[in-house]
Design an enzyme around this catalytic site. Structure first.
Site, PDB file in Angstrom:
ATOM      1  N   GLU A  33      32.032 -32.480 -29.317  1.00  0.00           N
ATOM      2  CA  GLU A  33      31.907 -31.347 -29.189  1.00  0.00           C
ATOM      3  C   GLU A  33      32.546 -29.881 -29.612  1.00  0.00           C
ATOM      4  O   GLU A  33      34.175 -30.183 -29.737  1.00  0.00           O
ATOM      5  CB  GLU A  33      33.485 -31.746 -28.020  1.00  0.00           C
ATOM      6  CG  GLU A  33      34.335 -31.186 -26.666  1.00  0.00           C
ATOM      7  CD  GLU A  33      33.094 -30.127 -26.387  1.00  0.00           C
ATOM      8  OE1 GLU A  33      32.045 -30.521 -25.573  1.00  0.00           O
ATOM      9  OE2 GLU A  33      33.056 -28.495 -25.988  1.00  0.00           O
ATOM     10  N   GLN A  34      32.192 -29.224 -29.400  1.00  0.00           N
ATOM     11  CA  GLN A  34      32.518 -27.525 -30.006  1.00  0.00           C
ATOM     12  C   GLN A  34      34.002 -27.102 -30.228  1.00  0.00           C
ATOM     13  O   GLN A  34      34.858 -26.627 -30.433  1.00  0.00           O
ATOM     14  CB  GLN A  34      31.653 -26.907 -29.687  1.00  0.00           C
ATOM     15  CG  GLN A  34      31.495 -26.176 -28.244  1.00  0.00           C
ATOM     16  CD  GLN A  34      30.428 -25.072 -27.804  1.00  0.00           C
ATOM     17  OE1 GLN A  34      29.365 -25.024 -28.800  1.00  0.00           O
ATOM     18  NE2 GLN A  34      30.145 -24.269 -26.707  1.00  0.00           N
ATOM     19  N   ARG A 107      35.391 -30.875 -10.824  1.00  0.00           N
ATOM     20  CA  ARG A 107      35.266 -31.145 -12.353  1.00  0.00           C
ATOM     21  C   ARG A 107      35.586 -31.732 -13.398  1.00  0.00           C
ATOM     22  O   ARG A 107      35.304 -32.391 -13.866  1.00  0.00           O
ATOM     23  CB  ARG A 107      34.617 -29.840 -13.240  1.00  0.00           C
ATOM     24  CG  ARG A 107      33.015 -28.895 -12.035  1.00  0.00           C
ATOM     25  CD  ARG A 107      32.920 -27.822 -13.015  1.00  0.00           C
ATOM     26  NE  ARG A 107      32.026 -27.973 -14.405  1.00  0.00           N
ATOM     27  CZ  ARG A 107      31.231 -28.564 -14.261  1.00  0.00           C
ATOM     28  NH1 ARG A 107      30.347 -27.771 -13.848  1.00  0.00           N
ATOM     29  NH2 ARG A 107      30.289 -28.210 -15.784  1.00  0.00           N
ATOM     30  N   TYR A 216      34.078 -25.998   0.679  1.00  0.00           N
ATOM     31  CA  TYR A 216      35.319 -27.508   1.358  1.00  0.00           C
ATOM     32  C   TYR A 216      35.832 -27.941   0.343  1.00  0.00           C
ATOM     33  O   TYR A 216      35.971 -27.702  -0.652  1.00  0.00           O
ATOM     34  CB  TYR A 216      33.253 -27.772   0.533  1.00  0.00           C
ATOM     35  CG  TYR A 216      32.400 -27.658  -1.026  1.00  0.00           C
ATOM     36  CD1 TYR A 216      33.356 -28.876  -1.925  1.00  0.00           C
ATOM     37  CD2 TYR A 216      31.773 -27.388  -1.289  1.00  0.00           C
ATOM     38  CE1 TYR A 216      33.203 -28.519  -3.210  1.00  0.00           C
ATOM     39  CE2 TYR A 216      30.844 -26.842  -2.160  1.00  0.00           C
ATOM     40  CZ  TYR A 216      31.913 -27.767  -3.280  1.00  0.00           C
ATOM     41  OH  TYR A 216      32.002 -28.115  -5.122  1.00  0.00           O
ATOM     42  N   ASP A 293      21.802 -30.489 -18.789  1.00  0.00           N
ATOM     43  CA  ASP A 293      21.234 -29.335 -18.861  1.00  0.00           C
ATOM     44  C   ASP A 293      20.748 -28.861 -20.438  1.00  0.00           C
ATOM     45  O   ASP A 293      19.732 -27.403 -20.491  1.00  0.00           O
ATOM     46  CB  ASP A 293      22.500 -27.934 -19.079  1.00  0.00           C
ATOM     47  CG  ASP A 293      23.077 -28.162 -17.280  1.00  0.00           C
ATOM     48  OD1 ASP A 293      22.475 -28.700 -16.839  1.00  0.00           O
ATOM     49  OD2 ASP A 293      24.085 -27.172 -17.050  1.00  0.00           O
TER      50      ASP A 293
HETATM   51  C1  FAD Z   1      27.828 -21.871  -9.771  1.00  0.00           C
HETATM   52  C2  FAD Z   1      27.409 -23.843 -10.289  1.00  0.00           C
HETATM   53  C3  FAD Z   1      27.684 -24.830  -9.073  1.00  0.00           C
HETATM   54  C4  FAD Z   1      27.513 -25.802  -9.827  1.00  0.00           C
HETATM   55  N1  FAD Z   1      27.141 -26.962  -8.485  1.00  0.00           N
HETATM   56  C5  FAD Z   1      27.067 -27.860  -8.868  1.00  0.00           C
HETATM   57  C6  FAD Z   1      26.906 -29.384  -7.725  1.00  0.00           C
HETATM   58  O1  FAD Z   1      27.709 -28.666  -6.590  1.00  0.00           O
HETATM   59  N2  FAD Z   1      26.339 -30.573  -8.585  1.00  0.00           N
HETATM   60  C7  FAD Z   1      25.995 -30.757  -9.327  1.00  0.00           C
HETATM   61  O2  FAD Z   1      25.752 -31.863 -10.181  1.00  0.00           O
HETATM   62  N3  FAD Z   1      25.557 -29.668 -10.513  1.00  0.00           N
HETATM   63  C8  FAD Z   1      26.588 -28.810 -10.075  1.00  0.00           C
HETATM   64  N4  FAD Z   1      25.801 -27.677 -11.424  1.00  0.00           N
HETATM   65  C9  FAD Z   1      25.330 -27.629 -12.538  1.00  0.00           C
HETATM   66  C10 FAD Z   1      26.013 -28.478 -13.729  1.00  0.00           C
HETATM   67  O3  FAD Z   1      27.175 -27.640 -13.946  1.00  0.00           O
HETATM   68  C11 FAD Z   1      25.683 -28.489 -14.722  1.00  0.00           C
HETATM   69  O4  FAD Z   1      24.395 -28.687 -15.095  1.00  0.00           O
HETATM   70  C12 FAD Z   1      26.361 -29.745 -15.965  1.00  0.00           C
HETATM   71  O5  FAD Z   1      27.607 -29.574 -15.395  1.00  0.00           O
HETATM   72  C13 FAD Z   1      25.254 -30.252 -16.899  1.00  0.00           C
HETATM   73  O6  FAD Z   1      26.437 -31.056 -17.828  1.00  0.00           O
HETATM   74  P1  FAD Z   1      25.978 -31.005 -19.539  1.00  0.00           P
HETATM   75  O7  FAD Z   1      26.838 -32.074 -19.992  1.00  0.00           O
HETATM   76  O8  FAD Z   1      24.017 -31.411 -19.439  1.00  0.00           O
HETATM   77  O9  FAD Z   1      26.482 -29.607 -19.597  1.00  0.00           O
HETATM   78  P2  FAD Z   1      27.507 -28.836 -19.656  1.00  0.00           P
HETATM   79  O10 FAD Z   1      28.198 -29.608 -18.989  1.00  0.00           O
HETATM   80  O11 FAD Z   1      27.510 -27.838 -20.020  1.00  0.00           O
HETATM   81  O12 FAD Z   1      27.884 -29.365 -21.229  1.00  0.00           O
HETATM   82  C14 FAD Z   1      27.566 -29.461 -22.765  1.00  0.00           C
HETATM   83  C15 FAD Z   1      28.931 -29.329 -23.307  1.00  0.00           C
HETATM   84  O13 FAD Z   1      28.190 -29.070 -24.746  1.00  0.00           O
HETATM   85  C16 FAD Z   1      29.151 -28.238 -25.222  1.00  0.00           C
HETATM   86  N5  FAD Z   1      28.812 -27.784 -26.638  1.00  0.00           N
HETATM   87  C17 FAD Z   1      28.327 -26.254 -26.523  1.00  0.00           C
HETATM   88  N6  FAD Z   1      27.057 -26.594 -27.434  1.00  0.00           N
HETATM   89  C18 FAD Z   1      27.779 -27.391 -28.486  1.00  0.00           C
HETATM   90  C19 FAD Z   1      27.314 -27.787 -29.752  1.00  0.00           C
HETATM   91  N7  FAD Z   1      26.513 -26.731 -30.381  1.00  0.00           N
HETATM   92  N8  FAD Z   1      27.813 -28.141 -30.400  1.00  0.00           N
HETATM   93  C20 FAD Z   1      28.874 -29.344 -30.261  1.00  0.00           C
HETATM   94  N9  FAD Z   1      29.575 -29.242 -28.396  1.00  0.00           N
HETATM   95  C21 FAD Z   1      29.040 -27.979 -27.657  1.00  0.00           C
HETATM   96  C22 FAD Z   1      30.217 -27.472 -25.067  1.00  0.00           C
HETATM   97  O14 FAD Z   1      31.167 -26.911 -25.611  1.00  0.00           O
HETATM   98  C23 FAD Z   1      29.560 -28.575 -23.273  1.00  0.00           C
HETATM   99  O15 FAD Z   1      31.110 -29.667 -23.486  1.00  0.00           O
HETATM  100  C24 FAD Z   1      26.758 -26.314 -10.788  1.00  0.00           C
HETATM  101  C25 FAD Z   1      26.950 -25.092 -12.239  1.00  0.00           C
HETATM  102  C26 FAD Z   1      26.698 -24.309 -11.813  1.00  0.00           C
HETATM  103  C27 FAD Z   1      27.163 -22.976 -12.949  1.00  0.00           C
END
Ligand code: FAD
Length: 396
Positions: A33-34, A107, A216, A293
């Site tokens: 994790e960065q 979250r 909510y 994502d």
């Molecule tokens: C306004 C908003 C509302 C939302 N509401 C919902 C909802 O109601 N329900 C739902 O299911 N989803 C919701 N989402 C979407 C959800 O937040 C994301 O889809 C989810 O967090 C994706 O998870 P992830 O682990 O793929 O990525 P992230 O949560 O972005 O995690 C990525 C991690 O990788 C780390 N990182 C990044 N680059 C590097 C690197 N080069 N090296 C090492 N570490 C790195 C980051 O620091 C982070 O900790 C919402 C998003 C937004 C913006």
């Protein structure tokens, strides 16, 4: 080769579930994790019944239940007139139709549950201040490069590094994400600060021209979550910075009084510039793949980004279980099982944004269709999503 770890770039929701799944299958998972600490920003997210199916499979239903909140209804109102557009009993519907609840969660609480589950497994390594910058592949292994000059040899690399994924840059190379022009302001209030006449136990969405507000309760009802979204061309990209309340109040100037009163309760907003990408079918390259994502960033209008990341992790685990000695093949079957479903969510989320932000005839039509559809109207078009995937056989 069997001793080499699976390196996971990113310790967000997707990365931690991936680590959990792999470690439970006897693999070694190193999460890089960065950030300086593992954690999540304070905001709420919604959890569809499809992700509760995954929690059940992962044995996490109980800890999640202890911190989640279960809203009785999904409600939509017109932001300017305040009129009710639809009230759908989501609690009842989800249990009756999917045998799973519809919940909302802070979250940070969800992340904490996942961290605890990971920390209970000696074969999960959690490393902060470890930014992945790239990789190279040779002879069936991956050399993972870090920003501080370190290099790790891995059996495979999983890019769970979010919207601005460095791993994706190399695997897919499709440039920056698409800036939608939509901005989200998020805030969480202690419930004691919510005046009783503005409180609702439901997930309530106030839809209006190029704007909407969602609120909510959270954390067993102890907190109150607000997300205000509007179209703006003032920002190009960014993540988790502070918003400008003046612009927010301007965008909601014509809103019904409960909306304006709620917005006025909050002094500090965090801001997100909302981005997504076009769906792609191939996000794997040999022993490197993407998840969450990083693979399929989506607008939040279906509230499914985190849910999809969790489904991804369960599917990835199943694919590796089916082909333990063929990692590249397992990554291909994982993405084959996922890309149409996640692509559908990416594209449908854009359409839902248009419905929420409708004006003119589209707004009239929206209101008429939902109002004449009765209680079930709130569930139109989401059955394919909420019925979810079979966690035992997600690649079939
Ligand atoms: C306004 C908003 C509302 C939302 N509401 C919902 C909802 O109601 N329900 C739902 O299911 N989803 C919701 N989402 C979407 C959800 O937040 C994301 O889809 C989810 O967090 C994706 O998870 P992830 O682990 O793929 O990525 P992230 O949560 O972005 O995690 C990525 C991690 O990788 C780390 N990182 C990044 N680059 C590097 C690197 N080069 N090296 C090492 N570490 C790195 C980051 O620091 C982070 O900790 C919402 C998003 C937004 C913006």
């Amino acid at each position: 080769m069997a001793q080499l770890p699976f390196v996971i770039a990113g310790g967000g929701i997707g990365g931690l579930v991936a680590a959990l799944v792999l470690a439970r299958q006897g693999l070694v998972a190193q999460v890089l994790e960065q950030a300086d600490a593992l954690g999540e920003i304070g905001a709420g997210i919604q959890l569809g019944p499809n992700v509760f199916r995954m929690f059940e499979h992962l044995g996490l239903t109980e800890p999640i239940r202890q911190v989640a909140y279960f809203p009785p209804n999904l409600v939509m109102r017109d932001v300017s007139s305040g009129e009710l557009i639809v009230r759908s009993p989501v609690g009842e519907h989800a249990l009756a139709t999917y045998r799973q609840p519809y919940g909302v969660i802070y979250r940070a609480d969800l992340h904490q549950v996942l961290l605890q589950a990971c920390r209970a497994l000696p074969s999960v390594g959690l490393h902060v201040k470890s930014k992945v910058t790239g990789y190279s592949q040779r002879d069936g292994s991956v050399d993972v490069q870090l920003a501080d000059g370190r290099q790790l040899q891995a059996a495979a690399l999983i890019g769970a590094d979010g919207l601005w994924s460095r791993v994706r840059e190399q695997v897919v190379g499709d440039g920056k994400p698409r800036v939608s022009g939509h901005i989200a302001y998020r805030a969480v209030l202690p419930m004691s600060e919510v005046p009783p006449h503005l409180y609702s136990p439901d997930v309530t969405l106030w839809g209006g021209e190029k704007t909407h507000l969602v609120h909510y309760p959270l954390r067993r009802g102890e907190l109150f979550n607000l997300v205000a979204v509007f179209h703006s061309d003032r920002y190009e990209e960014g993540w988790n910075t502070f918003g400008d309340p003046e612009e927010l109040h301007l965008r909601f100037a014509k809103a019904a009084s409960p909306v304006k009163e709620l917005l006025a309760k909050i002094e500090t907003w965090k801001m997100w510039v909302l981005c997504d990408r076009e769906p792609v079918a191939n996000w794997s390259q040999g022993h490197v793949t993407l998840l969450g994502d990083a693979a399929h960033p989506m607008l939040q209008y279906l509230a499914q980004g985190a849910c999809m990341a969790i489904e991804d992790a369960v599917t990835l685990g199943a694919a590796l279980r089916a082909s333990p000695s063929d990692i590249a093949g397992a990554f291909r079957s994982y993405q084959k099982a996922r890309y149409l479903r996640t692509g559908r969510v990416q594209l449908t989320a854009r359409f839902y944004g248009e419905i929420y932000h409708a004006s003119g005839v589209m707004r009239e039509l929206r209101n008429r269709m939902f109002q004449s559809g009765g209680e079930a109207a709130g569930f139109i078009g989401t059955h394919w999503l909420y019925e979810g995937i079979d966690p035992e056989r997600p690649c079939d």
